[in-house]
Write a protein that holds these residues in place. Structure first.
Motif, PDB file in Angstrom:
ATOM      1  N   SER A  24     -40.638   1.159  -5.380  1.00  0.00           N
ATOM      2  CA  SER A  24     -40.990   1.704  -6.687  1.00  0.00           C
ATOM      3  C   SER A  24     -40.516   0.767  -7.780  1.00  0.00           C
ATOM      4  N   GLY A  25     -40.883   1.102  -9.006  1.00  0.00           N
ATOM      5  CA  GLY A  25     -40.514   0.253 -10.122  1.00  0.00           C
ATOM      6  C   GLY A  25     -39.023   0.133 -10.320  1.00  0.00           C
ATOM      7  N   ASP A  26     -38.253   1.134  -9.855  1.00  0.00           N
ATOM      8  CA  ASP A  26     -36.800   1.069 -10.018  1.00  0.00           C
ATOM      9  C   ASP A  26     -36.125   0.575  -8.751  1.00  0.00           C
ATOM     10  N   ASN A  27     -36.915  -0.128  -7.899  1.00  0.00           N
ATOM     11  CA  ASN A  27     -36.393  -0.760  -6.676  1.00  0.00           C
ATOM     12  C   ASN A  27     -35.838   0.238  -5.681  1.00  0.00           C
ATOM     13  N   THR A  28     -36.371   1.458  -5.658  1.00  0.00           N
ATOM     14  CA  THR A  28     -35.998   2.417  -4.619  1.00  0.00           C
ATOM     15  C   THR A  28     -37.223   2.717  -3.785  1.00  0.00           C
ATOM     16  N   PRO A  29     -37.073   2.801  -2.452  1.00  0.00           N
ATOM     17  CA  PRO A  29     -38.240   2.989  -1.600  1.00  0.00           C
ATOM     18  C   PRO A  29     -38.853   4.362  -1.783  1.00  0.00           C
ATOM     19  N   ARG A  30     -40.165   4.417  -1.678  1.00  0.00           N
ATOM     20  CA  ARG A  30     -40.890   5.679  -1.744  1.00  0.00           C
ATOM     21  C   ARG A  30     -41.106   6.210  -0.340  1.00  0.00           C
ATOM     22  N   THR A  31     -41.156   7.533  -0.209  1.00  0.00           N
ATOM     23  CA  THR A  31     -41.559   8.110   1.053  1.00  0.00           C
ATOM     24  C   THR A  31     -43.068   7.995   1.190  1.00  0.00           C
ATOM     25  N   ILE A 181     -30.848   8.489  -0.234  1.00  0.00           N
ATOM     26  CA  ILE A 181     -30.337   8.711  -1.579  1.00  0.00           C
ATOM     27  C   ILE A 181     -30.876   7.596  -2.476  1.00  0.00           C
ATOM     28  N   GLY A 182     -31.353   7.960  -3.653  1.00  0.00           N
ATOM     29  CA  GLY A 182     -32.009   7.011  -4.538  1.00  0.00           C
ATOM     30  C   GLY A 182     -33.512   7.154  -4.532  1.00  0.00           C
ATOM     31  N   VAL A 183     -34.030   7.876  -3.546  1.00  0.00           N
ATOM     32  CA  VAL A 183     -35.475   8.076  -3.423  1.00  0.00           C
ATOM     33  C   VAL A 183     -35.847   9.470  -3.923  1.00  0.00           C
ATOM     34  N   PHE A 184     -36.868   9.535  -4.782  1.00  0.00           N
ATOM     35  CA  PHE A 184     -37.415  10.809  -5.235  1.00  0.00           C
ATOM     36  C   PHE A 184     -38.703  11.153  -4.504  1.00  0.00           C
ATOM     37  N   TRP A 339     -31.812  15.896   0.049  1.00  0.00           N
ATOM     38  CA  TRP A 339     -33.185  15.430   0.220  1.00  0.00           C
ATOM     39  C   TRP A 339     -33.401  14.274  -0.754  1.00  0.00           C
ATOM     40  N   GLY A 340     -32.952  13.087  -0.330  1.00  0.00           N
ATOM     41  CA  GLY A 340     -32.955  11.937  -1.207  1.00  0.00           C
ATOM     42  C   GLY A 340     -32.157  12.238  -2.457  1.00  0.00           C
ATOM     43  N   SER A 341     -32.637  11.740  -3.592  1.00  0.00           N
ATOM     44  CA  SER A 341     -32.028  12.081  -4.876  1.00  0.00           C
ATOM     45  C   SER A 341     -32.780  13.206  -5.570  1.00  0.00           C
ATOM     46  N   LEU A 342     -33.759  13.771  -4.873  1.00  0.00           N
ATOM     47  CA  LEU A 342     -34.532  14.839  -5.470  1.00  0.00           C
ATOM     48  C   LEU A 342     -33.761  16.147  -5.503  1.00  0.00           C
ATOM     49  N   ALA A 343     -33.115  16.503  -4.384  1.00  0.00           N
ATOM     50  CA  ALA A 343     -32.479  17.825  -4.314  1.00  0.00           C
ATOM     51  C   ALA A 343     -31.289  17.817  -3.370  1.00  0.00           C
ATOM     52  N   ASN A 344     -30.274  18.568  -3.741  1.00  0.00           N
ATOM     53  CA  ASN A 344     -29.199  18.962  -2.832  1.00  0.00           C
ATOM     54  C   ASN A 344     -29.390  20.432  -2.492  1.00  0.00           C
TER      55      ASN A 344
END
Length: 558
Positions: A24-31, A181-184, A339-344
């Protein structure tokens, strides 16, 4: 990585590259979507073939009677398959063997010998691209349950799994790992459910939940009910009976879980996605609290042993990690799943560590409910949760728990002593904890009450102008209470007495959510009848919670 797992090292950087994970644009991998995973995994599939991991799963069948590899006379996979507690690189795969699920001894017709159960995990439903294989040994000491913790997996990926005993092969389950972690990612489809009383109706809602193909399922308690037949009667009459007496012995609980698991609709919901589970009261005894059973005025001298039996059977029948294996009458249930950085997801235990209900339980006007020393979670679990809040950097912090969180007053001013209204100090400390911890978007998920609710959580419920500091979504039951009925929120007295409650409905069903960086959408799904199989499902109401804006906005139903 265990010796029993034949592995293709999916954590190797070259293998990761073969999956074409984008940045992604912020250098974090996408699912990646299921379609892209299956289309883009040919290189890994070829590598699996080279390592000898593919081929006919049923071909390597030990001869009947050959020690732990013996072949049962009947199908041992009558209770289906399940997965659960995913993290970034691993997931639990579950099955429990039973050729005769309703056997009174709780062993499901499997006898007294240990059995070797083989499993495999693949990137595709046809198992042409197998990436893990292994085997587990089970037997009467484990209720013939299997918990395989499969490690070394790619984050944010979809997998398929199955089991084999002799010539018998189970149905196929679908699971997935959590993102890094870091992935949305593009979002999370999560559904949650509660309260499935076998006698009160057909589990059609589970079938509809499975048809939605969620990424994750939360079950918030009352997965089974403890009563003997024809004790808990639905207003619409019971459509089927429990087998066996009220559950007290280990054999009783094992038989009851097997009866529920024999339902094809429930099996479908388990097979579609990984589950996060917590029990409520009926997995042990109605409204139990700590070491105290429902009716302490009626002697039950072996309640602690009963609780131990219940916990052991619960673990045997749920896709839980080994860390949740009970020790006597204690079980470790509260845990965090990211769940990545989306949710705990903070999964809570609101039974084992609580004080007894105030004022002898029930709906009461009770001064003791406001005693700040009273606790629903126990001190240790509360401290753990408050630490999680302070450390969280997730977009959404979600409490998966069992009993009504928001204030709920009856016409007389009474409150339910079994919910958080009976433990107001606990509720205030946890609410203040997420405020002081800077939690970005707190959401409470609830079961127990057999009705749908959507609530705005207040810093001070006595002040109508108090700030909204969070949101609660309450799922109705799968079947408990029978068919129920529709209601008009605009005229409902619950909403008029409690202005922070924005929706109420008494039909059966579940809640479907879609969680993204920007918002959380909740669809309250309902069925007209559960006393007849196959009732269609519809969305009765939908609400959106926007990022950094606690509270509910009603939108057109999906």
């Amino acid at each position: 990585m265990t010796a029993s797992q034949a592995v293709l090292d999916l954590t190797d950087s070259t293998t990761m590259g073969s999956f074409s994970v984008t940045e992604s644009g912020d250098n974090t991998p996408r699912t990646t979507s299921r379609r892209h995973v299956l289309a883009g995994s040919a290189a890994v599939g070829a590598a699996a073939v080279a390592t000898g991991l593919t081929g006919s799963f049923a071909a390597a069948t030990p001869a009947a009677g050959s020690g732990t590899g013996r072949t049962p006379a009947g199908d041992p996979f009558t209770l289906g398959v399940a997965s659960g507690d995913p993290d970034q690189h691993s997931v639990v795969l579950w099955t429990r063997l039973a050729t005769d699920p309703l056997a009174e001894d709780g062993f499901g017709g499997m006898g007294s010998r240990n059995v070797e159960v083989h499993w495999e995990l693949a990137l595709d439903e046809r198992f042409r691209k197998v990436v893990r294989r292994g085997h587990e040994r089970t037997g009467p000491d484990h209720g013939f349950a299997v918990h395989a913790e499969v490690a070394g997996l790619l984050p944010g990926w979809e997998y398929f799994y199955r089991f084999r005993v002799g010539r018998h092969v189970s149905e196929t389950g679908r699971t997935r790992t959590a993102p890094l972690i870091g992935v949305f990612g593009s979002g999370l489809a999560m559904s949650f459910a509660s309260c499935s009383q076998f006698e009160h109706g057909w589990f059609t809602a589970y079938r509809h939940l499975a048809a939605d193909e969620p990424d994750l399922v939360l079950h918030l308690g009352d997965y089974v009910y403890e009563y003997k037949p024809q004790v808990y009667i639905s207003p619409d009459g019971n459509v089927r009976d429990h087998s066996g007496p009220e559950t007290e012995s280990l054999a009783n609980y094992r038989q009851r879980y097997a009866q529920y698991r024999s339902d094809a609709d429930l099996r479908a919901a388990h097979a579609v996605a990984p589950w996060l589970v917590v029990p409520d009261d009926h997995e042990v005894d109605n409204n139990w609290a700590g070491d105290i059973y429902e009716k302490p005025h009626i002697p039950q001298p072996d309640f602690i042993q009963r609780r131990a039996n219940a916990f052991r059977a619960y673990y045997e029948n749920m896709p839980l990690r080994r860390r949740s294996k009970p020790s006597g009458s204690e079980i470790q249930l509260y845990r965090k799943v990211s769940w990545g950085s989306l949710a705990n997801f903070h999964m809570l235990d609101t039974r084992q560590h609580r004080d007894d209900q105030a004022c002898d339980d029930g709906w009461k006007v009770c001064e003791d409910a406001a005693n700040p020393a009273r606790t629903l979670t126990g001190d240790e679990q509360e401290a753990w949760l408050l630490r999680n809040f302070r450390a969280s950097r997730a977009r959404w912090d979600i409490l998966g728990q069992q009993v009504f969180f928001a204030q709920r007053l009856s016409a007389s001013g009474a409150r339910s002593m079994d919910g958080w209204d009976g433990y107001q100090g606990s509720r205030e400390r946890i609410t203040q904890g997420w405020i002081e911890g800077g939690v970005r978007n707190p959401v409470v998920l609830t079961g127990d009450v057999h009705t749908h609710w959507a609530n705005e959580l207040k810093a001070d419920y006595t002040d109508p102008d108090s700030a909204c500091v969070g949101t609660e979504l309450v799922t109705t039951s799968i079947t408990s209470g029978g068919n129920g009925k529709d209601s008009d929120p605009s005229t409902d007295p619950n909403l008029q007495r409690n202005p922070h409650i924005k929706f109420f409905n008494q039909q059966r069903g579940y809640v479907r959510t879609r969680i993204t960086r920007n918002d959380l959408r909740a669809d309250f799904r309902v069925l007209d009848k559960v006393t007849e199989p196959g009732s269609p499902v519809r969305t009765r109401a939908s609400f959106v919670v926007a990022d950094r804006r606690p509270g509910l906005t009603e939108v057109d139903p999906a």
